[in-house]
Motif scaffolding. Structure first.
Motif, PDB file in Angstrom:
ATOM      1  N   GLY A 148      12.825  -9.127 -36.289  1.00  0.00           N
ATOM      2  CA  GLY A 148      12.306 -10.491 -36.221  1.00  0.00           C
ATOM      3  C   GLY A 148      11.406 -10.759 -35.020  1.00  0.00           C
ATOM      4  N   SER A 163      12.097 -18.566 -35.896  1.00  0.00           N
ATOM      5  CA  SER A 163      12.573 -17.246 -36.299  1.00  0.00           C
ATOM      6  C   SER A 163      14.087 -17.219 -36.496  1.00  0.00           C
ATOM      7  N   PHE A 167      14.759 -15.560 -39.917  1.00  0.00           N
ATOM      8  CA  PHE A 167      15.180 -14.172 -39.836  1.00  0.00           C
ATOM      9  C   PHE A 167      16.665 -13.985 -39.531  1.00  0.00           C
ATOM     10  N   THR A 654       6.511  -9.033 -38.154  1.00  0.00           N
ATOM     11  CA  THR A 654       7.865  -8.512 -38.359  1.00  0.00           C
ATOM     12  C   THR A 654       7.855  -7.353 -39.345  1.00  0.00           C
TER      13      THR A 654
END
Length: 995
Positions: A148, A163, A167, A654
């Motif tokens: 991530g 994030s 993620f 990512t």
């Protein structure tokens, strides 16, 4: 004594013979080996394919992630369940109380005893396999969590980086779900074992549970409640990505007042209650009583109802509803800001536009390029015309929807001549997979021109193709219609095209792609994969042969980049000496806090979806999207190349860390390819779907919903689907010049007038992706597409002419794309009308409809004439030339060269006729020069002079008796037919010399 009668001979009864045992064992082993080989074949052929396209690291990375997750979580589940089964058996009471219940269970205990270890291992492995398979499917979630990249943007409620929601939170939720599953399965399994061995009793005197069973189950329940506490804590953050329906937005996402002020504190309270309840369960083995734990569990359940259900309902009813707008304004604004940011529409520039019903030459001068490039060829309609004129062989075909691109600053409609196996006369294994293996060439036509017959003006045509695109590799082994596998290689002649009465033109593949078939094991694997035994033993497969499969551009890109969603419309580009397919790849997420979710498939659906195809996405519901990747697939070699396009996208970063080396830098995009890149349609459709409501940036206006827009239905078809966006060269009022753009219209919700017009700059450059919205001034009376079509259809003169044109039942009319353009301070609508003769099914452009503002409708043979009628003296004509009917290019393999249908060069016999023709030529040249300079006043004067010269020529011809080679009425004033279609003169708007 005679033999005693008795029954006939009986079949031998007893154990099977040794030969039978060996035969059965052999068959069993062979069946097992075949099943193993089938599984091996799938894995082996996948590896060979990835290796052949040089993306083996993608395959190994995926396989490692799936295998690792399968092994870790499968083993973990097996150990947890197996340990609890073993522990439950270990804690069984030494003596079971005498009762009818226990006497019944004795039979089961005796039956299980010999197989107890095998059952323990078998059940554990079975549960582990199921858990491992489920975990393996989460490889994307795992990779996003591991690699991530921060967004650099924090949410407005918890102040965590985006994030975390995109993620991390999905992985935490998966692990929590796995833990719940492990505890629940262990609890059920342990309960069953304790009951079987007397640790739990439903009947009889004394305690219902032994001390061992009580302690074991209490700990498992304590773990379950503790996991519930963790779930309550994660639920707090999940509120930021929670979706519901609100204010006409089905996927409204994020906290509202009741979430922030009732559910959020409730989840915090329930977290602490659950922790306390779990501690009470853990104390049960020590206190030897269930009472505190059960009371605590009851209080937790009651708290969940009161604090987590009743209290939020009371807040909603008595605090929010009486003053909803004031309470929700803050949260609506958060949703608006996050949604516009997540979908890339935050920078959309909106301006007021007050369209007029009249214009002048000075205003039109700025829009000269827009008018010159009005597209008459509808790529959704003219495919049958391309097919009829340029397929040239039954086994070649064009896609249902053609593509629009730019070549030499000319909007061009083009299609790839692809292989169509339905047109092959003799279908067999050799023809299907060895002889007919590829398409051939690109056919292109000017978007804004037709010839005298209403057919496209081709700039690239014939077979092999010749024209403006230059020299390039024309064999198309990878295309949108190429769905069958082919076997190619040295010594294997493949048909390029057939010649009438001559040997076929053949070639041998030298592209280097495909998987080698030299290894017998590989051939066997592909024989299994394609269920085709002939691949194993066919003598047609020579040394060095390769098999080509997964040949559509979307398939290839989706396999090498499984983390991308691919736009539904790959388009061809002649890049130097190569023909490549260009595809737009999207990175998406459904974890952007406060950003409303949209269903990708629904947002991208329009009236042409079934012709273009649908976008495939791993997550159909998304609330974040970026056009982060431009991908190319070489039509000859099949080479797949991914280029980074959005250098700031954290999702792409990512995935680039997860699959290093799979995506090239933006700077590596070839200079020959860059001018042909464009803004993708599916992203634009998602954005316009959101902007229907999210153009309102003020929370109060959004709450009241007084200015909601809709994408209008396409009035040219009867599907009731929305109008597709159109690629056009257009100048927006705040732009210095016209640019290649993707455009759409909006209408007010529930009404048909035009609410707004939107265009995005589709040309790579500093303004690429800039969204510009023209909001129609209230009361402007601008017509939306449905009203424009109704105005066309209701005009009595238009109806009369179209009825005559269609000639009853002998032919039909097809309406092309209804184009809406901001021109000269007003709104110009143009629609081509195609005639389709009965039985031929080939659209031919015959008329052009136009209307400017709410003025009279014009129906004319050419765009020039139509615009002259609706724009009046401001522009006495438009700029769409009508070229002479084109001959076939010499050297076409199946058709002889034909004579142009343009008039022959006149041979004047009188000074009057000669002077009239010279005047006509001069007027035409003056008009062309004025058109290029955007001087519409001068253009109008030139057209008047041209009209007078034509009249003089016709009068002189009549005086001369029409003898000799004099010009026929309506003939071109040019001294000779143009050398090429691109040089053909435009028709006169008032008295067309081309008729």
């Amino acid at each position: 004594m005679p033999d005693r009668s008795g029954p006939g001979s009986r079949a031998r009864v007893g154990p099977p013979s040794r030969r039978t045992k060996v035969l059965l064992l052999t068959l069993g082993v062979l069946a097992a080996l075949f099943l193993l080989f089938v599984m091996f074949a799938g894995l082996w052929t996948d590896w060979l394919w990835f290796d052949s396209v040089h993306y083996g690291s993608v395959f190994t990375s995926q396989l490692a992630a799936k295998t690792g997750l399968f092994a870790v979580f499968g083993l973990l589940m097996a150990l947890v369940v197996g340990f609890n089964l073993w522990l439950a058996h270990r804690l069984r009471p030494p003596l079971a109380a005498m009762s009818v219940e226990q006497q019944s269970l004795d039979r089961y205990r005796m039956g299980v005893a010999p197989f107890r270890k095998w059952l323990l291992v078998g059940l554990s492995l079975l549960v582990g396999l199921a858990a491992g398979a489920a975990a393996g499917a989460q490889w994307r979630t795992w990779m996003l969590w591991v690699h991530g990249t921060p967004f650099g943007v924090k949410d407005s409620q918890f102040h965590k980086d985006v994030s975390y929601y995109a993620f991390k939170l999905p992985w935490y939720e998966f692990v929590l779900g796995f833990a719940f599953s492990a505890v629940i399965v262990s609890l059920l399994a342990a309960t069953a074992v304790h009951y079987l061995y007397g640790g739990l009793r439903l009947q009889g005197p004394g305690r219902r549970a032994s001390a061992g069973a009580q302690g074991h189950l209490a700990v498992l329940l304590g773990v379950f409640v503790l996991l519930k506490a963790v779930a309550y804590w994660l639920d707090r953050y999940a509120l930021a990505v929670k979706s519901e329906s609100y204010k006409n937005v089905d996927g409204w996402t994020g906290l509202r007042y009741v979430d922030a002020n009732a559910f959020l504190p409730a989840k915090t309270i329930l977290f602490f209650v659950a922790v306390i309840c779990a501690l009470l369960f853990f104390l049960t083995p020590i206190r030897r009583t269930w009472a505190p734990a059960l009371i605590g569990f009851g209080l937790m359940a009651l708290s969940a109802i009161l604090v987590g259900g009743v209290y939020p309902a009371l807040v909603q009813q008595f605090q929010v509803k009486p003053n909803e707008q004031a309470k929700e304004t803050r949260y609506i604004q958060q949703n608006i800001d996050a949604t516009r940011q997540a979908y890339g529409i935050a920078d959309a520039a909106e301006q007021q536009y007050a369209p007029t019903d009249s214009t002048d030459a000075q205003k039109l001068e700025q829009d000269a390029q827009t008018i010159a490039d009005i597209r008459l060829l509808d790529p959704n309609v003219v495919m049958p015309t391309f097919q009829q004129n340029q397929a040239l062989r039954n086994y070649y075909a064009f896609p249902k929807t053609l593509d629009v691109d730019r070549y030499g600053k000319q909007d061009t409609v083009l299609g790839v001549r692809e292989l169509d196996m339905a047109g092959v006369q003799q279908r067999n294994f050799i023809n299907d997979h060895f002889k007919y293996t590829h398409g051939y060439g690109v056919v292109a036509a000017k978007g804004n021109q037709v010839d005298q017959s209403g057919n496209p003006v081709y700039t690239e045509q014939s077979l092999p193709t010749t024209g403006d695109l230059g020299t390039y590799e024309q064999r198309v082994y990878y295309g949108e219609k190429t769905t069958m596998y082919s076997v190619v290689g040295p010594g294997m002649d493949e048909i390029d095209y057939t010649r009438d009465g001559q040997p076929d033109q053949t070639s041998q593949y030298g592209g280097g792609s495909g998987v080698s078939m030299d290894n017998p094991l590989t051939r066997a694997a592909y024989a299994v994969k394609f269920a085709e035994p002939q691949l194993l033993y066919s003598g047609a497969i020579k040394d060095g042969a390769k098999i080509l499969y997964d040949r559509t551009p979307k398939e290839r890109v989706e396999k090498v980049a499984p983390w991308l969603s691919i736009d539904a419309d790959p388009y061809p580009v002649v890049q130097g000496e190569r023909l490549v397919w260009v595809l737009d790849g999207y990175t998406t997420s459904d974890g952007y806090p406060f950003s409303s979710k949209t269903t990708f498939g629904d947002a991208t659906k329009d009236s042409m979806t079934d012709q273009r195809g649908r976008t495939l996405t791993a997550a159909n519901q998304v609330n974040y999207i970026r056009n982060s990747v431009k991908a190319t697939v070489d039509a000859y070699t099949g080479e797949v190349t991914l280029y980074q396009w959005d250098e700031a996208d954290p999702v792409l970063k990512t995935w680039m860390k997860a699959f290093p080396g799979s995506v090239k830098a933006k700077a590596d995009i070839p200079s020959a390819l860059l001018p042909h890149l464009r803004y993708p349609q599916d992203l634009f459709k998602v954005q316009r779907d959101l902007l229907g409501q999210y153009h309102m940036t003020d929370a109060t206006a959004f709450f009241n919903g007084t200015d909601i827009w809709e994408v209008p239905e396409d009035p040219t078809v009867n599907t009731h689907e929305v109008q597709p966006p159109y690629y056009l060269t257009v100048r927006m009022p705040d732009a210095p010049e016209a640019s290649f753009s993707l455009t759409t219209s909006f209408v007010p919700s529930g009404r048909k007038n035009l609410a707004a017009f939107m265009a995005v700059d589709a040309d790579p450059g500093p303004d690429y992706g800039k969204l510009r919205i023209l909001r129609m001034q209230s009361g402007s009376g601008a017509l939306g597409p449905a009203l424009t079509q109704a105005k066309f259809n209701s005009d009595s003169e238009v109806a009369r002419q179209l009825t005559l044109l269609s000639n009853g039942d002998d032919s039909g009319l097809v309406y092309g794309n209804l184009l809406t353009l901001p021109v000269g301070g007003g709104i110009l609508n143009v629609e081509p009308v195609y005639l389709v003769a009965r039985g031929a099914k080939v659209p031919v452009l015959k008329k052009v409809l136009a209307v400017y503002g709410d003025r009279n409708v014009a129906l004319a043979d050419t765009l020039d004439e139509a615009l002259a009628k609706v724009l009046g003296n401001a522009a006495a004509g438009a700029t769409t030339p009508t070229a002479p009917a084109q001959p076939e290019t010499p050297g076409s393999p199946d058709q002889p060269t034909t004579t142009p249908t343009a008039p022959a060069t006149p041979t004047p016999e009188s000074p009057e006729l000669q002077k009239a023709l010279a005047d006509a030529q001069k007027a035409f040249d003056d008009g062309q020069a004025a058109m290029k300079n955007g001087d519409w006043a001068a253009y109008g004067k030139a057209q008047e002079a041209l009209k007078k010269a034509i009249a003089d020529a016709m009068a002189a011809e009549q005086q001369g008796g029409g003898s000799g080679g004099g010009t026929q009425p309506g003939a071109s004033p040019s001294a000779s037919p143009p050398a090429s279609p691109s040089a053909s003169p435009p028709a006169s708007p008032t008295a067309s010399p081309t008729g």
